[in-house]
Design a protein around this motif. Sequence first.
Motif, short mmCIF file in Angstrom:
data_model
loop_
_atom_site.label_atom_id
_atom_site.label_comp_id
_atom_site.label_asym_id
_atom_site.label_seq_id
_atom_site.Cartn_x
_atom_site.Cartn_y
_atom_site.Cartn_z
N THR A 88 0.84 -1.19 0.00
CA THR A 88 0.00 0.00 0.00
C THR A 88 0.88 1.24 0.00
O THR A 88 1.93 1.25 0.62
N SER A 91 -0.67 4.32 3.11
CA SER A 91 -1.77 3.92 3.98
C SER A 91 -1.47 2.57 4.64
O SER A 91 -0.52 1.89 4.27
N ASP A 92 -2.32 2.22 5.60
CA ASP A 92 -2.16 0.96 6.32
C ASP A 92 -2.61 -0.22 5.46
O ASP A 92 -3.30 -0.04 4.46
N TRP A 94 -4.99 -3.39 5.29
CA TRP A 94 -6.24 -3.89 5.88
C TRP A 94 -6.67 -5.17 5.19
O TRP A 94 -6.46 -5.34 3.99
N GLN A 99 -6.96 -4.34 10.66
CA GLN A 99 -5.71 -3.66 10.33
C GLN A 99 -4.58 -4.67 10.54
O GLN A 99 -4.35 -5.15 11.64
N SER A 102 0.49 -1.12 10.23
CA SER A 102 0.36 0.33 10.10
C SER A 102 1.70 0.99 10.39
O SER A 102 2.57 0.41 11.04
N ARG A 103 1.83 2.20 9.90
CA ARG A 103 3.03 3.00 10.17
C ARG A 103 2.80 3.78 11.44
O ARG A 103 1.81 4.50 11.56
N ARG A 104 3.70 3.61 12.38
CA ARG A 104 3.59 4.37 13.63
C ARG A 104 3.95 5.81 13.33
O ARG A 104 4.99 6.10 12.75
N VAL A 111 7.00 0.20 11.42
CA VAL A 111 5.76 -0.50 11.10
C VAL A 111 5.39 -1.38 12.28
O VAL A 111 6.24 -2.08 12.83
N GLY A 114 -1.25 -4.71 13.49
CA GLY A 114 -2.53 -4.23 14.00
C GLY A 114 -2.91 -4.96 15.29
O GLY A 114 -2.29 -5.95 15.66
N LEU A 136 3.97 0.54 2.58
CA LEU A 136 3.99 -0.58 3.52
C LEU A 136 3.95 -1.87 2.72
O LEU A 136 3.23 -1.97 1.73
#
Length: 170
Positions: A88, A91-92, A94, A99, A102-104, A111, A114, A136
């Motif tokens: 992606t 964006s995260d 999914w 999730q 995700s990127r902190r 990364v 979820g 990501l």
Amino acid sequence: MTLLTVTGSHIALQAPYHPELSAQARRLGGRFRGKEAGWLFDADQENALRGLCHTLWGVDGTAGALIDTVTLRVTVRPKFHEATLWRTFGSDIWMCGRQIASRRPGGRPVVVPGRGVKFTVGRPRIEDGPTGSFMLLVDDGCVFTVRDMPRMALTAVSRTLADIAEWEVT
């Protein structure tokens, strides 16, 4: 998880965050009443809301989906890491309303998995792109588990992961 409650002339939707929820709920005339209360709709939107729940989370919004859950074990197939689900831009990641990575937020790009997701082989990673963008990725061969997935969502999981990952209920 996702729950629809029909009371007279209104339907309340309590659901976990999903990046598409706000736009879809507003399209159906929903009004957000806060994190605890969720969304409120006119009762004539029940069929559309059940369809929305199927699309975003793979469930129909009934209480039964909250109770009957399983743990999934997912293995990303070799040569399929370039599938859109596993890559992606900005964006995260999914999968069926969950999730996966995700990127902190903050300075250093990190990364994180979820909630309820644990990587047992490999891990998600991040690549910097031009002008501050990022991508990501979940590479081929990565294995992760997803806890508390509604059994009702397994049809959506099967459809989503067809040809790009192997999965099993553990």
